[in-house]
Design a protein around this motif. Sequence first.
Motif, mmCIF file in Angstrom:
data_model
loop_
_atom_site.group_PDB
_atom_site.id
_atom_site.type_symbol
_atom_site.label_atom_id
_atom_site.label_comp_id
_atom_site.label_asym_id
_atom_site.label_seq_id
_atom_site.Cartn_x
_atom_site.Cartn_y
_atom_site.Cartn_z
ATOM 1 N N LYS A 1 51.565 37.670 37.311
ATOM 2 C CA LYS A 1 52.280 36.879 36.321
ATOM 3 C C LYS A 1 53.435 37.641 35.675
ATOM 4 N N GLN A 2 53.253 38.950 35.520
ATOM 5 C CA GLN A 2 54.253 39.814 34.887
ATOM 6 C C GLN A 2 54.224 41.158 35.597
ATOM 7 N N PRO A 3 55.327 41.900 35.576
ATOM 8 C CA PRO A 3 55.295 43.235 36.172
ATOM 9 C C PRO A 3 54.408 44.175 35.359
ATOM 10 N N VAL A 4 53.935 45.218 36.029
ATOM 11 C CA VAL A 4 53.158 46.273 35.383
ATOM 12 C C VAL A 4 53.973 47.553 35.509
ATOM 13 N N PHE A 5 54.021 48.320 34.428
ATOM 14 C CA PHE A 5 54.842 49.518 34.388
ATOM 15 C C PHE A 5 53.985 50.765 34.200
ATOM 16 N N VAL A 6 54.491 51.883 34.674
ATOM 17 C CA VAL A 6 53.840 53.164 34.424
ATOM 18 C C VAL A 6 53.676 53.299 32.918
ATOM 19 N N GLY A 7 52.475 53.691 32.486
ATOM 20 C CA GLY A 7 52.200 53.874 31.070
ATOM 21 C C GLY A 7 51.575 52.672 30.391
ATOM 22 N N ASP A 8 51.569 51.483 31.047
ATOM 23 C CA ASP A 8 50.840 50.343 30.480
ATOM 24 C C ASP A 8 49.353 50.675 30.491
ATOM 25 N N LEU A 9 48.644 50.285 29.446
ATOM 26 C CA LEU A 9 47.197 50.409 29.440
ATOM 27 C C LEU A 9 46.641 49.066 29.886
ATOM 28 N N LEU A 10 46.008 49.052 31.068
ATOM 29 C CA LEU A 10 45.521 47.812 31.654
ATOM 30 C C LEU A 10 44.047 47.611 31.339
ATOM 31 N N SER A 11 43.705 46.402 30.930
ATOM 32 C CA SER A 11 42.318 46.001 30.687
ATOM 33 C C SER A 11 41.978 44.886 31.663
ATOM 34 N N PHE A 12 40.886 45.078 32.403
ATOM 35 C CA PHE A 12 40.453 44.140 33.439
ATOM 36 C C PHE A 12 39.190 43.433 32.962
ATOM 37 N N TYR A 13 39.266 42.114 32.821
ATOM 38 C CA TYR A 13 38.126 41.300 32.398
ATOM 39 C C TYR A 13 37.644 40.516 33.604
ATOM 40 N N ALA A 14 36.345 40.545 33.862
ATOM 41 C CA ALA A 14 35.787 39.892 35.055
ATOM 42 C C ALA A 14 34.578 39.059 34.668
ATOM 43 N N ASP A 15 34.557 37.808 35.136
ATOM 44 C CA ASP A 15 33.460 36.886 34.864
ATOM 45 C C ASP A 15 33.015 36.217 36.154
ATOM 46 N N ILE A 16 31.714 36.153 36.341
ATOM 47 C CA ILE A 16 31.161 35.410 37.481
ATOM 48 C C ILE A 16 31.361 33.926 37.217
ATOM 49 N N VAL A 17 31.919 33.220 38.203
ATOM 50 C CA VAL A 17 32.160 31.787 38.042
ATOM 51 C C VAL A 17 31.341 30.932 39.004
ATOM 52 N N LYS A 18 30.766 31.563 40.043
ATOM 53 C CA LYS A 18 29.968 30.807 41.011
ATOM 54 C C LYS A 18 29.027 31.767 41.718
ATOM 55 N N VAL A 19 27.798 31.291 41.955
ATOM 56 C CA VAL A 19 26.818 32.085 42.682
ATOM 57 C C VAL A 19 26.233 31.206 43.773
ATOM 58 N N GLY A 20 26.237 31.733 45.012
ATOM 59 C CA GLY A 20 25.622 31.029 46.135
ATOM 60 C C GLY A 20 24.325 31.718 46.528
ATOM 61 N N ASN A 21 23.907 31.542 47.791
ATOM 62 C CA ASN A 21 22.689 32.203 48.274
ATOM 63 C C ASN A 21 22.892 33.703 48.459
ATOM 64 N N THR A 22 24.073 34.065 48.994
ATOM 65 C CA THR A 22 24.380 35.481 49.228
ATOM 66 C C THR A 22 25.685 35.895 48.567
ATOM 67 N N SER A 23 26.464 34.935 48.060
ATOM 68 C CA SER A 23 27.808 35.235 47.568
ATOM 69 C C SER A 23 27.946 35.052 46.061
ATOM 70 N N ILE A 24 28.928 35.765 45.527
ATOM 71 C CA ILE A 24 29.236 35.737 44.100
ATOM 72 C C ILE A 24 30.758 35.665 43.978
ATOM 73 N N THR A 25 31.241 34.658 43.258
ATOM 74 C CA THR A 25 32.673 34.511 43.035
ATOM 75 C C THR A 25 32.989 34.941 41.608
ATOM 76 N N VAL A 26 34.037 35.747 41.481
ATOM 77 C CA VAL A 26 34.383 36.363 40.201
ATOM 78 C C VAL A 26 35.853 36.105 39.891
ATOM 79 N N ASN A 27 36.130 35.696 38.652
ATOM 80 C CA ASN A 27 37.514 35.619 38.156
ATOM 81 C C ASN A 27 37.823 36.919 37.439
ATOM 82 N N VAL A 28 39.018 37.442 37.686
ATOM 83 C CA VAL A 28 39.459 38.666 37.026
ATOM 84 C C VAL A 28 40.806 38.386 36.363
#
Length: 135
Positions: free
Chosen positions: A68-95
Amino acid sequence: MADQNNNQLPPDTMPQLRVMPMPADANVHGDVFGGWIMAQVDIAGSLPATRRANGRVATIAVNSFLFKQPVFVGDLLSFYADIVKVGNTSITVNVEVYAERNRLQTEIVKVTEATLTYVATDEQRKPRQLPPLTP
């Protein structure tokens, strides 16, 4: 997780990962490589997937990925991840990834969002059933 337009990180949740890109992660203009960001997103997404699988997981699909936007050297990045779907063997995650810029007057910008699917694997790296959820 909703878009944050009010200069703050998502409330009431902890990031899965926080990292600051360095000059080796960027081109000569200081723009961080998309592939580096993708690798960090994969790590962040795998953390809740690994917990839910109670063991090894492998990335099987990148369902969507938006810079969505560029990332620059020195930016402090925070990654948020949530499970949105679970199957029999699979897990889908939004980040979602937010950059904190300009240390003295912090600007917070949502820079990336992605959806990835992981599969739980056994010791032979074959798909395995997810364990039942325990309360």
